[in-house]
Design a protein around this motif. Structure first.
Motif: not given
Length: 352
Positions: A312-319, A321-325
């Motif tokens: 869950r932590d890795e998924e939040k970091e990826k979102k 970093e990618n600036d998910d709108e």
């Protein structure tokens, strides 16, 4: 000291009664009874002495009347002299004084003596036809009135009729007694003023005799009931001593219910139950599962939990970093909503 004083008092009272005339003995004994009836003094040695003194005086007067042979069954009340009418009251007064005694161990004897005096008075009045009344039945060998003993065992409609008649007779006697006491009060005032002639004196003593007839009838009913109670109490006191002693019981042997075959089938082997494994087997079983207190939580569960958290932590970091709108918009909207609404808004359960 107290015994010597009592003996001296009895000797002095005996000497006094020997010197008194018949009329004086009656008047003094009667006066003692009236004083005891109207007195609020607690029962004590002085009261006992006065009761004995009054009984002695009235008994001496009764012996004098018997020697003089004043009354006869063949006479009518009109043939009696006015001066002799008052001596008809001697048995009634003696019975009333005996009822004043409160000796518990001689109570049965005392009430039986009083009943005999009341019965003697009523028989004499019945012979002279002074008043219309029915003589009570004599007492049997046990000292209980035959009417009382028959009424205690009979039942049915006849008994109810007898009880109703007895109640009506009591009401009528009470009414007669109140009327006699009212007339006596008026005549007594005339007697006290010293204006009474022979006719007034005769009426005064006849009214007293009629009043005492109602009193004796009531007292005899109460005595019959008391005698029956005293007889039963005496029987109850003697019954425990006469009963044979019960043989001692053998002590009961203890027993276990689970020894029964049927109960053993239902409840098992009984209490305590037989063990299914040893302590070492239990320890080894729990050690393999990793649930012993010194082992903490099971290792598999811990590894799974740690893996989920890291994912869950890795998924939040990826979102981030990618600036998910969508994620950014959702986060901004949430921040604005929290600025406009205080914490707990819309929580109707907690009334926030």
């Amino acid at each position: 000291m107290a015994e010597s004083m009592t003996v001296a008092a009895e000797q002095s009272s005996a000497s006094d009664t020997e010197q008194l005339r018949l009329s004086d003995l009656l008047e003094r004994g009667w006066k003692i009874l009236e004083e005891l009836d109207s007195s609020n003094e607690p029962f004590g040695p002085n009261t006992v002495h006065r009761i004995k003194r009054g009984i002695n005086m009235l008994e001496d007067a009764s012996r004098m009347v018997a020697q003089l042979d004043l009354f006869s069954r063949n006479e009518e009340v009109e043939e009696l002299a006015t001066a002799d009418l008052k001596y008809l009251l001697l048995p009634a007064l003696l019975g009333a004084l005996h009822m004043k005694q409160s000796s518990q161990h001689k109570r049965l004897e005392t009430v039986q003596i009083a009943r005999a005096y009341f019965m003697d008075f009523l028989k004499t009045c019945h012979d002279y036809n002074i008043s219309q009344f029915e003589l009570p039945k004599p007492s049997n060998e046990n000292g209980v009135s035959e009417e009382t003993s028959e009424g205690s065992f009979s039942a049915g409609p006849s008994n109810l009729v007898a009880m109703a008649a007895k109640r009506q007779a009591k009401i009528e006697r009470y009414r007669q007694r109140k009327e006699l006491e009212t007339r006596l009060s008026d005549v007594h005032k005339v007697m006290e003023r010293g204006q009474a002639d022979d006719e007034v004196s005769r009426e005064f003593y006849l009214l007293n005799v009629q009043r005492w007839i109602t009193v004796c009838l009531e007292e005899m009913e109460a005595i019959d009931q008391e005698v029956e109670i005293l007889k039963n109490m005496a029987v109850l006191k003697q019954s425990p001593a006469n009963q044979p002693a019960q043989p001692p019981r053998n002590p009961m042997k203890p027993f276990i219910l689970t020894r029964n075959a049927l109960q053993a089938q239902v409840l098992g082997a009984g209490y305590p139950s037989l063990p299914t494994m040893t302590v070492d087997d239990w320890y080894e079983q729990h050690r393999k599962h990793g649930v012993l207190p010194d082992q903490g939580m099971p290792s598999k569960v811990t590894v799974e939990d740690n893996t989920d958290v890291q994912a869950r932590d890795e998924e939040k970091e990826k979102k981030a970093e990618n600036d998910d709108e969508d994620s950014l918009l959702k986060a901004r909207n949430w921040d604005e909503w929290k600025d406009d609404h205080r914490r707990g808004y819309g929580n109707r359960q907690n009334m926030g």
